[in-house]
Design a protein around this motif. Structure first.
Motif, PDB file in Angstrom:
ATOM      1  N   ALA A  31       0.832  -1.209   0.000  1.00 25.82           N
ATOM      2  CA  ALA A  31       0.000   0.000   0.000  1.00 25.82           C
ATOM      3  C   ALA A  31       0.867   1.260   0.000  1.00 25.82           C
ATOM      4  CB  ALA A  31      -0.930  -0.015   1.206  1.00 25.82           C
ATOM      5  N   SER A  32       1.984   1.228   0.701  1.00 24.62           N
ATOM      6  CA  SER A  32       2.898   2.379   0.690  1.00 24.62           C
ATOM      7  C   SER A  32       3.472   2.592  -0.702  1.00 24.62           C
ATOM      8  CB  SER A  32       4.036   2.175   1.689  1.00 24.62           C
ATOM      9  OG  SER A  32       3.555   2.270   3.002  1.00 24.62           O
ATOM     10  N   ALA A  33       3.777   1.507  -1.391  1.00 25.05           N
ATOM     11  CA  ALA A  33       4.311   1.609  -2.755  1.00 25.05           C
ATOM     12  C   ALA A  33       3.298   2.283  -3.678  1.00 25.05           C
ATOM     13  CB  ALA A  33       4.701   0.228  -3.286  1.00 25.05           C
ATOM     14  N   VAL A  34       2.017   1.979  -3.496  1.00 25.00           N
ATOM     15  CA  VAL A  34       0.976   2.634  -4.298  1.00 25.00           C
ATOM     16  C   VAL A  34       1.048   4.143  -4.106  1.00 25.00           C
ATOM     17  CG1 VAL A  34      -1.514   2.957  -4.577  1.00 25.00           C
ATOM     18  CG2 VAL A  34      -0.586   0.649  -4.299  1.00 25.00           C
ATOM     19  N   LEU A  35       1.207   4.575  -2.873  1.00 20.81           N
ATOM     20  CA  LEU A  35       1.244   6.009  -2.593  1.00 20.81           C
ATOM     21  C   LEU A  35       2.538   6.664  -3.076  1.00 20.81           C
ATOM     22  CD1 LEU A  35      -0.359   6.119   0.960  1.00 20.81           C
ATOM     23  CD2 LEU A  35      -1.280   7.132  -1.121  1.00 20.81           C
ATOM     24  N   VAL A  36       3.692   6.122  -2.705  1.00 18.61           N
ATOM     25  CA  VAL A  36       4.947   6.824  -2.997  1.00 18.61           C
ATOM     26  C   VAL A  36       5.366   6.730  -4.462  1.00 18.61           C
ATOM     27  CG1 VAL A  36       5.797   6.694  -0.628  1.00 18.61           C
ATOM     28  CG2 VAL A  36       6.491   4.957  -2.266  1.00 18.61           C
ATOM     29  N   PHE A  37       4.834   5.751  -5.202  1.00 18.13           N
ATOM     30  CA  PHE A  37       5.173   5.662  -6.623  1.00 18.13           C
ATOM     31  C   PHE A  37       4.006   6.019  -7.532  1.00 18.13           C
ATOM     32  CE2 PHE A  37       8.034   2.602  -4.507  1.00 18.13           C
ATOM     33  CZ  PHE A  37       9.228   3.269  -4.755  1.00 18.13           C
ATOM     34  N   GLY A  38       2.779   5.808  -7.074  1.00 17.73           N
ATOM     35  CA  GLY A  38       1.619   6.068  -7.911  1.00 17.73           C
ATOM     36  C   GLY A  38       0.956   7.401  -7.655  1.00 17.73           C
ATOM     37  N   SER A  39       1.239   8.020  -6.522  1.00 24.01           N
ATOM     38  CA  SER A  39       0.607   9.295  -6.173  1.00 24.01           C
ATOM     39  C   SER A  39       1.633  10.167  -5.446  1.00 24.01           C
ATOM     40  CB  SER A  39      -0.614   9.027  -5.291  1.00 24.01           C
ATOM     41  OG  SER A  39      -1.311  10.212  -5.060  1.00 24.01           O
ATOM     42  N   THR A  40       2.703  10.483  -6.147  1.00 28.87           N
ATOM     43  CA  THR A  40       3.860  11.143  -5.527  1.00 28.87           C
ATOM     44  C   THR A  40       3.554  12.507  -4.926  1.00 28.87           C
ATOM     45  OG1 THR A  40       4.527  12.056  -7.669  1.00 28.87           O
ATOM     46  CG2 THR A  40       5.513   9.962  -7.009  1.00 28.87           C
TER      47      THR A  40
ATOM     48  N   SER B  75       0.730  13.319  -3.367  1.00 24.11           N
ATOM     49  CA  SER B  75      -0.232  13.225  -2.270  1.00 24.11           C
ATOM     50  C   SER B  75       0.446  13.563  -0.944  1.00 24.11           C
ATOM     51  CB  SER B  75      -0.795  11.803  -2.195  1.00 24.11           C
ATOM     52  OG  SER B  75      -1.512  11.631  -0.987  1.00 24.11           O
ATOM     53  N   PRO B  76      -0.220  14.339  -0.103  1.00 18.50           N
ATOM     54  CA  PRO B  76       0.355  14.616   1.220  1.00 18.50           C
ATOM     55  C   PRO B  76       0.582  13.332   2.023  1.00 18.50           C
ATOM     56  CG  PRO B  76      -1.524  16.046   0.802  1.00 18.50           C
ATOM     57  CD  PRO B  76      -1.476  15.054  -0.320  1.00 18.50           C
ATOM     58  N   LEU B  77      -0.223  12.314   1.780  1.00 17.04           N
ATOM     59  CA  LEU B  77      -0.097  11.049   2.501  1.00 17.04           C
ATOM     60  C   LEU B  77       1.124  10.237   2.064  1.00 17.04           C
ATOM     61  CD1 LEU B  77      -3.851   9.977   2.312  1.00 17.04           C
ATOM     62  CD2 LEU B  77      -2.701  11.221   4.147  1.00 17.04           C
ATOM     63  N   ALA B  78       1.728  10.614   0.937  1.00 16.98           N
ATOM     64  CA  ALA B  78       2.861   9.864   0.397  1.00 16.98           C
ATOM     65  C   ALA B  78       4.210  10.504   0.719  1.00 16.98           C
ATOM     66  CB  ALA B  78       2.723   9.745  -1.127  1.00 16.98           C
ATOM     67  N   GLN B  79       4.220  11.632   1.380  1.00 11.91           N
ATOM     68  CA  GLN B  79       5.471  12.351   1.610  1.00 11.91           C
ATOM     69  C   GLN B  79       6.351  11.626   2.644  1.00 11.91           C
ATOM     70  OE1 GLN B  79       6.111  14.727  -0.686  1.00 11.91           O
ATOM     71  NE2 GLN B  79       4.146  13.879  -1.332  1.00 11.91           N
ATOM     72  N   PRO B  80       7.672  11.834   2.580  1.00 15.82           N
ATOM     73  CA  PRO B  80       8.592  11.099   3.451  1.00 15.82           C
ATOM     74  C   PRO B  80       8.245  11.152   4.939  1.00 15.82           C
ATOM     75  CG  PRO B  80       9.835  12.250   1.779  1.00 15.82           C
ATOM     76  CD  PRO B  80       8.398  12.695   1.636  1.00 15.82           C
ATOM     77  N   ARG B  81       7.853  12.310   5.418  1.00 14.85           N
ATOM     78  CA  ARG B  81       7.481  12.437   6.842  1.00 14.85           C
ATOM     79  C   ARG B  81       6.337  11.488   7.179  1.00 14.85           C
ATOM     80  NH1 ARG B  81       6.854  16.629  10.995  1.00 14.85           N
ATOM     81  NH2 ARG B  81       4.804  16.343  11.942  1.00 14.85           N
ATOM     82  N   ASN B  82       5.362  11.425   6.303  1.00 14.92           N
ATOM     83  CA  ASN B  82       4.204  10.565   6.527  1.00 14.92           C
ATOM     84  C   ASN B  82       4.575   9.090   6.378  1.00 14.92           C
ATOM     85  OD1 ASN B  82       3.342  13.288   5.534  1.00 14.92           O
ATOM     86  ND2 ASN B  82       1.387  12.499   6.210  1.00 14.92           N
ATOM     87  N   LEU B  83       5.371   8.783   5.364  1.00 16.01           N
ATOM     88  CA  LEU B  83       5.801   7.399   5.126  1.00 16.01           C
ATOM     89  C   LEU B  83       6.534   6.842   6.341  1.00 16.01           C
ATOM     90  CD1 LEU B  83       6.344   4.961   3.166  1.00 16.01           C
ATOM     91  CD2 LEU B  83       8.434   6.182   2.511  1.00 16.01           C
ATOM     92  N   ILE B  84       7.536   7.554   6.792  1.00 14.31           N
ATOM     93  CA  ILE B  84       8.350   7.069   7.917  1.00 14.31           C
ATOM     94  C   ILE B  84       7.585   7.183   9.236  1.00 14.31           C
ATOM     95  CG2 ILE B  84      10.454   7.472   9.253  1.00 14.31           C
ATOM     96  CD1 ILE B  84      11.717   8.482   6.591  1.00 14.31           C
ATOM     97  N   GLY B  85       7.089   8.368   9.518  1.00 12.16           N
ATOM     98  CA  GLY B  85       6.402   8.589  10.790  1.00 12.16           C
ATOM     99  C   GLY B  85       5.165   7.733  10.950  1.00 12.16           C
ATOM    100  N   GLY B  86       4.365   7.622   9.898  1.00 11.85           N
ATOM    101  CA  GLY B  86       3.145   6.831   9.968  1.00 11.85           C
ATOM    102  C   GLY B  86       3.416   5.370  10.282  1.00 11.85           C
ATOM    103  N   HIS B  87       4.405   4.792   9.611  1.00 16.14           N
ATOM    104  CA  HIS B  87       4.732   3.388   9.867  1.00 16.14           C
ATOM    105  C   HIS B  87       5.336   3.186  11.260  1.00 16.14           C
ATOM    106  CE1 HIS B  87       3.792   1.115   6.266  1.00 16.14           C
ATOM    107  NE2 HIS B  87       4.261   2.106   5.524  1.00 16.14           N
ATOM    108  N   LEU B  88       6.270   4.045  11.650  1.00 18.41           N
ATOM    109  CA  LEU B  88       6.947   3.845  12.938  1.00 18.41           C
ATOM    110  C   LEU B  88       6.005   4.053  14.119  1.00 18.41           C
ATOM    111  CD1 LEU B  88      10.459   5.436  12.303  1.00 18.41           C
ATOM    112  CD2 LEU B  88       9.771   3.034  12.193  1.00 18.41           C
ATOM    113  N   ILE B  89       5.208   5.091  14.070  1.00 19.99           N
ATOM    114  CA  ILE B  89       4.247   5.336  15.151  1.00 19.99           C
ATOM    115  C   ILE B  89       3.265   4.174  15.254  1.00 19.99           C
ATOM    116  CG2 ILE B  89       2.258   6.782  15.780  1.00 19.99           C
ATOM    117  CD1 ILE B  89       3.953   9.180  14.678  1.00 19.99           C
ATOM    118  N   SER B  90       2.772   3.738  14.112  1.00 23.90           N
ATOM    119  CA  SER B  90       1.797   2.643  14.101  1.00 23.90           C
ATOM    120  C   SER B  90       2.410   1.331  14.575  1.00 23.90           C
ATOM    121  CB  SER B  90       1.226   2.480  12.696  1.00 23.90           C
ATOM    122  OG  SER B  90       0.535   3.652  12.321  1.00 23.90           O
ATOM    123  N   ALA B  91       3.654   1.075  14.187  1.00 19.72           N
ATOM    124  CA  ALA B  91       4.324  -0.152  14.635  1.00 19.72           C
ATOM    125  C   ALA B  91       4.514  -0.124  16.151  1.00 19.72           C
ATOM    126  CB  ALA B  91       5.672  -0.306  13.930  1.00 19.72           C
TER     127      ALA B  91
END
Length: 183
Positions: A64-73, A75-91
């Motif tokens: 799902a992250s690949a869809v965002l960071v490669f298919g919707s570059t 999108s605010p949801l695909a930005q590096p801060r969101n990619l890293i922070g979203g996964h780490l906080i959730s984990a």
């Protein structure tokens, strides 16, 4: 008057939705190259370091992250801060909930996902695949659960870093794409 307003709103919404889905044909190639390379690199790392039975590096939320960071570059949801922070906080939240409520999967899963969403909103790191990362910490295999807080470092952080590096390279090769998105 009301009918006219409804038609106008409908036309505007249709145009906005349609415009958001228009992608240049060359973008399909770059999306494919980025997503293929990102997921393949995570899989190769797993293949080189673990046996086939320890399939833990490729967690579903990376797709799902690949869809965002490669298919919707852009999108605010695909930005590096969101990619890293979203996964780490959730984990972190997912693993913590798993420790506190190990025997009630339905409750642990619901708490992990809902608390992760709120935490991502508060920290402005909303990344929808992060919800899946929290969920996987609770419903994943025994190998995933056995990792405990190590789950945050590997597979989550290691996989996210790989996706980010490849996104930074592939998405900045063509002149008309840029990542992170800059207006």
């Amino acid at each position: 008057m009301v009918k006219k307003r409804i038609r106008r709103t409908y036309r505007m919404a249709k145009y906005v939705i349609y415009k958001q889905t228009i992608v240049e044909p060359i973008d399909h190639l770059w999306t494919f190259i980025g997503a293929f390379t990102g997921i393949a690199a995570i899989g190769l790392m797993q293949n080189a370091t673990l046996t086939k039975e320890d399939n833990i590096f490729l967690i579903g939320s990376f797709g799902a992250s690949a869809v965002l960071v490669f298919g919707s570059t852009n999108s605010p949801l695909a930005q590096p801060r969101n990619l890293i922070g979203g996964h780490l906080i959730s984990a972190l939240i997912g693993v913590t909930i798993q420790y506190f409520i190990p025997d009630q999967v339905w409750l642990a899963s619901a708490l992990a996902v809902s608390l992760s969403i709120v935490a991502m909103q508060i920290t402005k790191t909303l990344h929808p695949p992060g919800g899946a990362t929290a969920l996987i910490a609770n419903i994943g295999s025994e190998k995933i659960k056995h990792l405990g807080y190590y789950y945050i470092l590997s597979p989550v952080l290691s996989g996210v870093i790989i996706l980010l590096i490849i996104a930074l390279i592939v998405n900045n090769i063509p002149r008309h794409r840029n990542y992170p998105y800059r207006k």
